[in-house]
Write an enzyme that holds these catalytic residues in place. Structure first.
Site, PDB file in Angstrom:
ATOM      1  N   CYS A   9       0.559  -1.136   0.004  1.00 34.22           N
ATOM      2  CA  CYS A   9       0.262   0.211   0.126  1.00 34.22           C
ATOM      3  C   CYS A   9       0.610   1.646   0.033  1.00 34.22           C
ATOM      4  O   CYS A   9       2.400   1.561   0.747  1.00 34.22           O
ATOM      5  CB  CYS A   9      -0.534  -0.171   1.298  1.00 34.22           C
ATOM      6  SG  CYS A   9      -2.518   1.179   1.220  1.00 34.22           S
ATOM      7  N   ASP A 125      -5.716  -3.439  11.140  1.00 34.25           N
ATOM      8  CA  ASP A 125      -4.840  -2.385  11.534  1.00 34.25           C
ATOM      9  C   ASP A 125      -4.413  -1.874  13.288  1.00 34.25           C
ATOM     10  O   ASP A 125      -5.254  -2.230  13.605  1.00 34.25           O
ATOM     11  CB  ASP A 125      -5.386  -1.435  10.563  1.00 34.25           C
ATOM     12  CG  ASP A 125      -3.982  -0.346  10.094  1.00 34.25           C
ATOM     13  OD1 ASP A 125      -2.776  -0.383  10.340  1.00 34.25           O
ATOM     14  OD2 ASP A 125      -4.376   0.474   9.552  1.00 34.25           O
TER      15      ASP A 125
END
Length: 199
Positions: A9, A125
């Site tokens: 990412c 996360d």
């Protein structure tokens, strides 16, 4: 078990994208949320996504943005996936579902299973996203969700294998852990991360 799903990412350049694809990433992410050193505009993301083969999922990453803005950026950039990284409720996923995109829900909360909000993939996360600080995945409090979920937060080539073995994650997501400085990716670290993740 099928091969571990790997998402790289926060890509900003053609060089980054080429390195991630060559390393064997399953997905690449472009950040549209404001305030990150990795943020790109829709035109940049469109040019980068055009370099990505169909076998690799392109994902736009959003945080606390209105659904119309999310839709507009997704359309203008041509990404095939949308990752919502805030407190968006199920109605967001329902509104974006019609476009036939892959929907990712990112959260730092403990979640029982993937799909509770209508997402296709769940991304777990760390409690302080973007900080590079990992979950304490070895602790008794950590419970893995059911279904297709990705572990993120503080992963590096040095710890990703241990993290996968400890949690049984379906996939992993990395950003700062493959950077040589904040916001700048390192092709060698990307390659090392994918190799380590898949053991």
């Amino acid at each position: 078990m099928s091969e571990l799903f790997v998402k790289i990412c926060g890509l900003k350049t053609g060089h980054d994208v080429g390195a991630a694809v060559a390393a064997g990433a399953d997905a690449v992410g472009f950040v549209f949320a404001q305030g990150s050193p990795r943020t790109v505009d829709a035109a940049t993301a469109r040019a980068l996504a055009a370099q990505v083969p169909d076998s690799v999922l392109t994902v736009g990453v959003f945080r606390g943005q209105p659904v119309e803005e999310v839709r507009r950026f997704a359309e203008e950039s041509g990404v095939r996936g949308v990752q919502l990284h805030g407190d968006e409720g199920p109605e967001f996923y329902e509104a974006l579902r019609a476009e036939g995109r892959t929907l990712l829900r990112a959260t730092a909360e403990h979640v029982k299973r993937c799909g509770e909000y209508g997402e296709d993939l769940l991304l777990l996360d760390a409690p302080d996203p973007g900080s590079g600080k990992p979950w304490n995945w070895g602790s008794a409090e950590f419970t893995a969700p059911e279904g297709r979920w990705l572990l993120a937060g503080g992963l590096t080539p040095g710890n990703v294998r241990e993290a996968v073995e400890a949690t049984g994650a379906w996939g992993v997501d990395v950003s700062s852990g493959v950077e040589r400085e904040r916001g700048v990716k390192d092709p060698a670290l990307i390659r090392a991360f994918v190799e380590a993740a898949r053991g």
